[in-house]
Motif scaffolding. Sequence first.
Motif, short mmCIF file in Angstrom:
data_model
loop_
_atom_site.label_atom_id
_atom_site.label_comp_id
_atom_site.label_asym_id
_atom_site.label_seq_id
_atom_site.Cartn_x
_atom_site.Cartn_y
_atom_site.Cartn_z
N SER A 147 0.84 -1.21 0.00
CA SER A 147 0.00 0.00 0.00
C SER A 147 0.86 1.25 0.00
CB SER A 147 -0.92 0.02 1.23
OG SER A 147 -1.79 -1.08 1.21
N ASP B 10 -5.86 -0.94 -4.77
CA ASP B 10 -5.35 -1.63 -3.58
C ASP B 10 -6.39 -2.62 -3.06
OD1 ASP B 10 -3.86 -2.40 -1.42
OD2 ASP B 10 -3.53 -0.37 -0.64
N GLN C 215 -7.39 0.67 0.09
CA GLN C 215 -7.65 -0.63 0.70
C GLN C 215 -8.84 -0.58 1.67
OE1 GLN C 215 -4.15 -2.19 2.57
NE2 GLN C 215 -5.01 -4.23 2.84
N GLY D 207 -3.39 -2.68 6.30
CA GLY D 207 -4.71 -3.29 6.34
C GLY D 207 -4.70 -4.63 7.07
#
Lengths: 242, 282
Positions: free
Chosen positions: A41, A159, A82, B155
């Motif tokens: 990312s 993403d 994301q 994430g």
Amino acid sequence: MIAVQNLNVRYGDTTVLHGVSLAVAQGESFALVGESGSGKSTILKALAGQVADWQGQMRLAGQDLQPGRKAHLARQVQMVFQDPYGSLHPRRSVDDTLAEPLAIHGIKGRDARVLAMLDAVGLPRRFRFRLPHQLSGGQRQRVAIARALMLEPPVLLLDEPTSALDVSVQAEIMNLLKGLREEKGLTFLLVTHDLPVVSFLCDRLAVLRAGRVEETAEVATLRAAGLQSAYGRELLERSGLV
Amino acid sequence: MTLLEVDNLRVTFPSDQGPVEVVRGLSFALGRERLGIVGESGSGKSMTGRAIMGLIGAPGQATADRMAFEGRDLRHLPEREMRKLRGARMSMVLQDPKFSLNPVIRIGDQIAEALEFHTRLSARARRARVLEALEAVRIDDPERVARLYPHEVSGGMGQRVMIAMMVVMEPALMIADEPTSALDVSVRGQVLDIMDDLVRRRGMGLLLISHDLNMVARWCDRILVMYRGQIVEELGAGALHEAQHPYTRGLLASLPRLNEDRATLPVLDRAALDGFMAGGDR
Ligand SMILES: Nc1ncnc2c1ncn2[C@@H]1O[C@H](COP(=O)(O)OP(=O)(O)OP(=O)(O)O)[C@@H](O)[C@H]1O
Ligand SMILES: Nc1ncnc2c1ncn2[C@@H]1O[C@H](COP(=O)(O)OP(=O)(O)OP(=O)(O)O)[C@@H](O)[C@H]1O
Ligand SMILES: [Mg+2]
Ligand SMILES: [Mg+2]
């Protein structure tokens, strides 16, 4: 279309990218795969101007990027983040979110374009005036994809764009992206941990680990389960694919 | 033994066209096992989890004929009692983990807080447990990550932090909503092992909501398939490929393969499915 050379990114005294280099030609679709926390990312965010401080060279859609300076590339490059929840404004309806880029760039026929985009990503039209918290996780992710596609930019940074979608909706979105790319010659840089997604949508891939590119391969090599790096092999083995 | 019993659960939201039912009469029981839920985006999976936890906010409404956890009916429990249960005996990993963490508190402090609430450990012992919990979910540099704020982790790290937090509480019931969607296969295996350990060793019941058909098929004891607010099919361990319902069959057909050479992937014929079942909110 995208050229990254010797990119270094640090936060405090932690270096998260160590001299990353990659090049994506116009019309090519390139995947980044790799361990969680390996810096995938961060590469996309740096290209999108969301990382304040970095060293190295980056060239995107014909422009040299400078650390700390905002390039005005909205019509050239769009990113799907994301975390769709974090990237959507909590008090802006789906309609606001999709129409805004059109308004900023003085594009006409907004209503028709918004409706056509809702159809394209498989969101029922009655969701048009809902707020992000009134949608499911996968519906929010499709709003984020729709927003990125509104301006039809030649470069897309994606993403994990289908991580919250069931496989049937994922198939619809992947067909849409693949079709747009063929029709309009778009360039994709895509992060995913799903190897079959790479196989369907990409030409080449890079395997990342701990902030370094371990291996770059053609998608044919992936399809033949021929990745060479230690981490590439581990991914194949654990996917039960070797 | 049955841990959770849900009978005729319905979740409704008002809309301009009148109330819309997004969960439509769901019934199931959960023992000390791993129950997987798969289903279409928008079919009501997250709302089912939230309804069990008492987390459907106004103007949404949840009703059921029965919703019992460890024999206690949850439907009319005062909010104070619910909150006690939620913190300790039952917990949920939400689908957007980074947004269920407190943005202004460091990760390590948040896990320590959860521990403080549930155990009587000294500050030092708590700190050690926090680092242990982070290491267990394969965060390699727990000291650094404990000092980060939620927006500073990746994430997949956010998902693992959430799981670490739930695991230190050792709940009797865990509802995990897409807990591994951002994890690569190697880290995912480890996270699943941790949850498995809680099920086997501590007799926890796990409701695992996921889009990952292969993982659910390989790892869960049973699978419920949801479409438009209803359970359309229940499948035994490893029996995913014997699925009969047209939605489930459609899902299997849409899965891309490693050596994918199709120009387009097959998609569901939604019009045909609509003829098969009407209603719900997709
Ligand atoms: N603002 C920040 N401050 C400190 N560290 C950060 C910050 N942003 C990212 N990092 C660190 O950079 C590393 C790489 O993060 P990144 O989000 O790029 O990983 P990723 O490869 O996308 O992982 P995932 O697959 O889990 O999303 C992580 O260790 C993360 O903690
Ligand atoms: N506040 C709300 N008002 C109206 N409808 C809502 C609200 N919140 C959720 N919904 C709708 O309820 C339905 C079920 O949502 P839910 O989040 O349970 O879906 P899901 O099965 O978890 O989907 P996903 O896989 O995409 O996360 C969705 O169609 C969603 O749009
Ligand atoms: Mg990431
Ligand atoms: Mg959900």
